[in-house]
Design a protein around this motif. Structure first.
Motif, PDB file in Angstrom:
ATOM      1  N   LEU A 167      -5.981  10.055  -7.037  1.00  0.00           N
ATOM      2  CA  LEU A 167      -5.902   9.380  -8.335  1.00  0.00           C
ATOM      3  C   LEU A 167      -6.230  10.354  -9.460  1.00  0.00           C
ATOM      4  O   LEU A 167      -5.566  10.373 -10.497  1.00  0.00           O
ATOM      5  CB  LEU A 167      -6.863   8.194  -8.375  1.00  0.00           C
ATOM      6  CG  LEU A 167      -6.957   7.457  -9.715  1.00  0.00           C
ATOM      7  CD1 LEU A 167      -5.596   6.976 -10.195  1.00  0.00           C
ATOM      8  CD2 LEU A 167      -7.921   6.271  -9.618  1.00  0.00           C
ATOM      9  N   ARG A 188      -5.983   0.368 -20.423  1.00  0.00           N
ATOM     10  CA  ARG A 188      -5.651  -0.919 -19.819  1.00  0.00           C
ATOM     11  C   ARG A 188      -6.514  -1.188 -18.586  1.00  0.00           C
ATOM     12  O   ARG A 188      -7.082  -2.261 -18.435  1.00  0.00           O
ATOM     13  CB  ARG A 188      -4.171  -0.912 -19.415  1.00  0.00           C
ATOM     14  CG  ARG A 188      -3.755  -2.083 -18.575  1.00  0.00           C
ATOM     15  CD  ARG A 188      -2.889  -3.055 -19.349  1.00  0.00           C
ATOM     16  NE  ARG A 188      -2.537  -4.176 -18.485  1.00  0.00           N
ATOM     17  CZ  ARG A 188      -3.122  -5.361 -18.545  1.00  0.00           C
ATOM     18  NH1 ARG A 188      -4.071  -5.585 -19.420  1.00  0.00           N
ATOM     19  NH2 ARG A 188      -2.760  -6.336 -17.732  1.00  0.00           N
ATOM     20  N   ILE A 189      -6.581  -0.240 -17.686  1.00  0.00           N
ATOM     21  CA  ILE A 189      -7.244  -0.483 -16.393  1.00  0.00           C
ATOM     22  C   ILE A 189      -8.760  -0.516 -16.547  1.00  0.00           C
ATOM     23  O   ILE A 189      -9.417  -1.414 -16.022  1.00  0.00           O
ATOM     24  CB  ILE A 189      -6.842   0.596 -15.367  1.00  0.00           C
ATOM     25  CG1 ILE A 189      -5.338   0.572 -15.130  1.00  0.00           C
ATOM     26  CG2 ILE A 189      -7.612   0.407 -14.066  1.00  0.00           C
ATOM     27  CD1 ILE A 189      -4.838  -0.715 -14.501  1.00  0.00           C
ATOM     28  N   LEU A 206      -0.316   7.190  -4.808  1.00  0.00           N
ATOM     29  CA  LEU A 206      -1.404   6.481  -4.111  1.00  0.00           C
ATOM     30  C   LEU A 206      -0.876   5.484  -3.074  1.00  0.00           C
ATOM     31  O   LEU A 206      -1.666   4.704  -2.522  1.00  0.00           O
ATOM     32  CB  LEU A 206      -2.277   5.738  -5.136  1.00  0.00           C
ATOM     33  CG  LEU A 206      -3.096   6.649  -6.048  1.00  0.00           C
ATOM     34  CD1 LEU A 206      -3.626   5.875  -7.254  1.00  0.00           C
ATOM     35  CD2 LEU A 206      -4.269   7.248  -5.300  1.00  0.00           C
ATOM     36  N   TYR A 264       3.186   2.685 -20.220  1.00  0.00           N
ATOM     37  CA  TYR A 264       2.317   2.130 -19.180  1.00  0.00           C
ATOM     38  C   TYR A 264       3.091   1.937 -17.877  1.00  0.00           C
ATOM     39  O   TYR A 264       2.593   2.248 -16.791  1.00  0.00           O
ATOM     40  CB  TYR A 264       1.720   0.813 -19.662  1.00  0.00           C
ATOM     41  CG  TYR A 264       0.753   0.197 -18.686  1.00  0.00           C
ATOM     42  CD1 TYR A 264       1.056  -1.000 -18.031  1.00  0.00           C
ATOM     43  CD2 TYR A 264      -0.462   0.813 -18.404  1.00  0.00           C
ATOM     44  CE1 TYR A 264       0.175  -1.559 -17.133  1.00  0.00           C
ATOM     45  CE2 TYR A 264      -1.340   0.259 -17.498  1.00  0.00           C
ATOM     46  CZ  TYR A 264      -1.019  -0.918 -16.870  1.00  0.00           C
ATOM     47  OH  TYR A 264      -1.900  -1.461 -15.967  1.00  0.00           O
ATOM     48  N   TYR A 289      -2.760   5.064   0.297  1.00  0.00           N
ATOM     49  CA  TYR A 289      -4.114   4.528   0.161  1.00  0.00           C
ATOM     50  C   TYR A 289      -4.072   3.053  -0.227  1.00  0.00           C
ATOM     51  O   TYR A 289      -4.930   2.269   0.203  1.00  0.00           O
ATOM     52  CB  TYR A 289      -4.894   5.324  -0.890  1.00  0.00           C
ATOM     53  CG  TYR A 289      -4.888   6.806  -0.613  1.00  0.00           C
ATOM     54  CD1 TYR A 289      -4.069   7.662  -1.352  1.00  0.00           C
ATOM     55  CD2 TYR A 289      -5.659   7.340   0.399  1.00  0.00           C
ATOM     56  CE1 TYR A 289      -4.038   9.020  -1.089  1.00  0.00           C
ATOM     57  CE2 TYR A 289      -5.633   8.697   0.673  1.00  0.00           C
ATOM     58  CZ  TYR A 289      -4.811   9.530  -0.079  1.00  0.00           C
ATOM     59  OH  TYR A 289      -4.762  10.871   0.186  1.00  0.00           O
ATOM     60  N   GLU A 290      -3.077   2.677  -1.013  1.00  0.00           N
ATOM     61  CA  GLU A 290      -2.948   1.279  -1.401  1.00  0.00           C
ATOM     62  C   GLU A 290      -2.605   0.434  -0.163  1.00  0.00           C
ATOM     63  O   GLU A 290      -3.172  -0.649   0.035  1.00  0.00           O
ATOM     64  CB  GLU A 290      -1.878   1.101  -2.466  1.00  0.00           C
ATOM     65  CG  GLU A 290      -1.852  -0.301  -3.053  1.00  0.00           C
ATOM     66  CD  GLU A 290      -0.597  -0.575  -3.850  1.00  0.00           C
ATOM     67  OE1 GLU A 290       0.296   0.304  -3.921  1.00  0.00           O
ATOM     68  OE2 GLU A 290      -0.494  -1.686  -4.397  1.00  0.00           O
ATOM     69  N   LEU A 345       1.685   6.784 -10.605  1.00  0.00           N
ATOM     70  CA  LEU A 345       0.422   6.676  -9.871  1.00  0.00           C
ATOM     71  C   LEU A 345       0.637   5.944  -8.552  1.00  0.00           C
ATOM     72  O   LEU A 345       0.044   6.301  -7.523  1.00  0.00           O
ATOM     73  CB  LEU A 345      -0.624   5.940 -10.722  1.00  0.00           C
ATOM     74  CG  LEU A 345      -1.166   6.703 -11.932  1.00  0.00           C
ATOM     75  CD1 LEU A 345      -2.138   5.822 -12.721  1.00  0.00           C
ATOM     76  CD2 LEU A 345      -1.866   7.988 -11.513  1.00  0.00           C
ATOM     77  N   ARG A 346       1.496   4.921  -8.569  1.00  0.00           N
ATOM     78  CA  ARG A 346       1.734   4.163  -7.344  1.00  0.00           C
ATOM     79  C   ARG A 346       2.370   5.052  -6.282  1.00  0.00           C
ATOM     80  O   ARG A 346       2.048   4.968  -5.102  1.00  0.00           O
ATOM     81  CB  ARG A 346       2.640   2.973  -7.632  1.00  0.00           C
ATOM     82  CG  ARG A 346       2.631   1.907  -6.515  1.00  0.00           C
ATOM     83  CD  ARG A 346       3.782   0.970  -6.625  1.00  0.00           C
ATOM     84  NE  ARG A 346       3.978   0.580  -8.012  1.00  0.00           N
ATOM     85  CZ  ARG A 346       3.779  -0.641  -8.469  1.00  0.00           C
ATOM     86  NH1 ARG A 346       3.363  -1.586  -7.701  1.00  0.00           N
ATOM     87  NH2 ARG A 346       3.999  -0.923  -9.734  1.00  0.00           N
ATOM     88  N   ALA A 396      -8.558   9.431  -1.627  1.00  0.00           N
ATOM     89  CA  ALA A 396      -7.908   8.544  -2.588  1.00  0.00           C
ATOM     90  C   ALA A 396      -8.381   8.869  -4.003  1.00  0.00           C
ATOM     91  O   ALA A 396      -7.583   8.873  -4.947  1.00  0.00           O
ATOM     92  CB  ALA A 396      -8.218   7.087  -2.252  1.00  0.00           C
ATOM     93  N   VAL A 397      -9.685   9.152  -4.134  1.00  0.00           N
ATOM     94  CA  VAL A 397     -10.226   9.499  -5.452  1.00  0.00           C
ATOM     95  C   VAL A 397      -9.557  10.769  -5.982  1.00  0.00           C
ATOM     96  O   VAL A 397      -9.134  10.833  -7.137  1.00  0.00           O
ATOM     97  CB  VAL A 397     -11.758   9.684  -5.375  1.00  0.00           C
ATOM     98  CG1 VAL A 397     -12.291  10.287  -6.660  1.00  0.00           C
ATOM     99  CG2 VAL A 397     -12.439   8.362  -5.088  1.00  0.00           C
ATOM    100  N   LEU A 414       2.275   3.717 -14.303  1.00  0.00           N
ATOM    101  CA  LEU A 414       1.964   2.975 -13.075  1.00  0.00           C
ATOM    102  C   LEU A 414       2.874   3.419 -11.934  1.00  0.00           C
ATOM    103  O   LEU A 414       2.416   3.573 -10.790  1.00  0.00           O
ATOM    104  CB  LEU A 414       2.143   1.474 -13.312  1.00  0.00           C
ATOM    105  CG  LEU A 414       0.968   0.684 -13.873  1.00  0.00           C
ATOM    106  CD1 LEU A 414       1.212  -0.812 -13.718  1.00  0.00           C
ATOM    107  CD2 LEU A 414      -0.339   1.047 -13.222  1.00  0.00           C
TER     108      LEU A 414
END
Lengths: 126, 164
Positions: B98, B116-117, B152, B141, B155-156, B148-149, B94-95, B145
């Protein structure tokens, strides 16, 4: 921003960026200036004391308490400005070397109390 | 800013700033040097009041990182095995996902996400810090997102099922 976005943000916050190493301790510039000033003051006081100890005050001292005659006594030369700065730097950056230098200079610059005409001998007789 | 305030900023935002620097330079050591340099300059200089310390820090880190990248452009970068991030549940895949996702974002989108995060800035604050209109920041932004979503997603899902 909807709920899914907020949940995904929380998921991302679960990942922690690598932490950089700690910052070093910083000496404030003002403290550094004070150190230099204190060292200069100390050296000035030491230099002044040495001069007074060798020459003595111009006063009505009894003859046997006056410093030795010009021919036999050692007149320490006044500290030149560049030597004073060097000694200040040595005191701050190389204290061991500074101490060695001062110890080596002491016999040349301080008055000798083991001579027949020294003030201490005269006082001890009284 | 006092020394204590600067150190507090370093503790709170140092990791995010290092992640930000890492996206510009070749390796983690260079990123760390960049962030250190910015904060040491802040500590060593005269005390000045910064209206927006975070905005200043991100701008300073970016400038320093770009300078470092230019100065080292002739060097052959060594393989950097230090991960940019870590996860509390120790999921290296997951790392990496990302990390790759962040690298694939365009610079402006990546900047908005990191601010932001990991620095906790609002979109208003990001807009003020970057000098870009709020709507533009919000768009950047949102796109970031989504990308990235997508990367990931597995993993999410796994993280949500473990939490339930």
């Amino acid at each position: 921003m909807n709920t899914n976005d907020r949940e995904f943000e929380e998921f991302l916050r679960g990942f922690e960026p690598q932490r950089p190493r700690a910052l070093p301790a910083i000496q404030a510039p003002r403290a550094e200036w004070r150190r230099w000033a204190a060292a200069a003051l100390v050296l000035g006081a030491v230099g002044g004391s040495l001069c007074i100890a060798v020459r003595g005050p111009r006063s009505s001292r009894p003859a046997h308490l006056r410093p030795a005659s010009a021919g036999s006594r050692m007149q320490p030369p006044p500290l030149p400005l560049n030597l004073s700065a060097k000694l200040t730097r040595a005191a701050l950056e190389h204290p061991d070397e500074f101490n060695s230098e001062m110890n080596a200079a002491a016999p040349r610059t301080l008055p000798r109390f083991d001579r027949e005409d020294s003030s201490l001998r005269a006082l001890s007789r009284q | 800013m006092s020394e204590d305030e600067v150190r507090q900023l370093y503790d709170r935002h140092g990791p995010a700033l290092m992640l930000y620097a890492r996206t510009f330079v070749a390796d983690s050591a260079a990123a760390e040097d960049v962030v250190h340099g910015v904060f040491l300059k802040l500590l060593g200089g005269r005390s000045v009041a910064l209206r927006s310390p975070l905005a200043y820090l991100y701008r300073a880190v970016k400038n320093a990182a770009l300078n470092a990248k230019r100065d080292r452009s002739r060097e052959v970068p060594l393989l950097d095995e230090v991960a940019w991030l870590r996860h509390r549940n120790s999921e290296p895949e997951a790392v990496l996902a990302l990390q790759q996702g962040l690298q694939d974002l365009v610079e402006e989108q990546r900047e908005a996400v990191i601010m932001r995060i990991w620095s906790g800035m609002t979109l208003d604050e990001i807009a003020a810090a970057t000098g870009v209109p709020l709507n533009t920041i919000a768009s950047r932004y949102r796109y970031a997102l989504e990308k990235l979503r997508e990367r990931l997603k597995p993993y999410e899902k796994r993280a949500r099922s473990e939490d339930q």
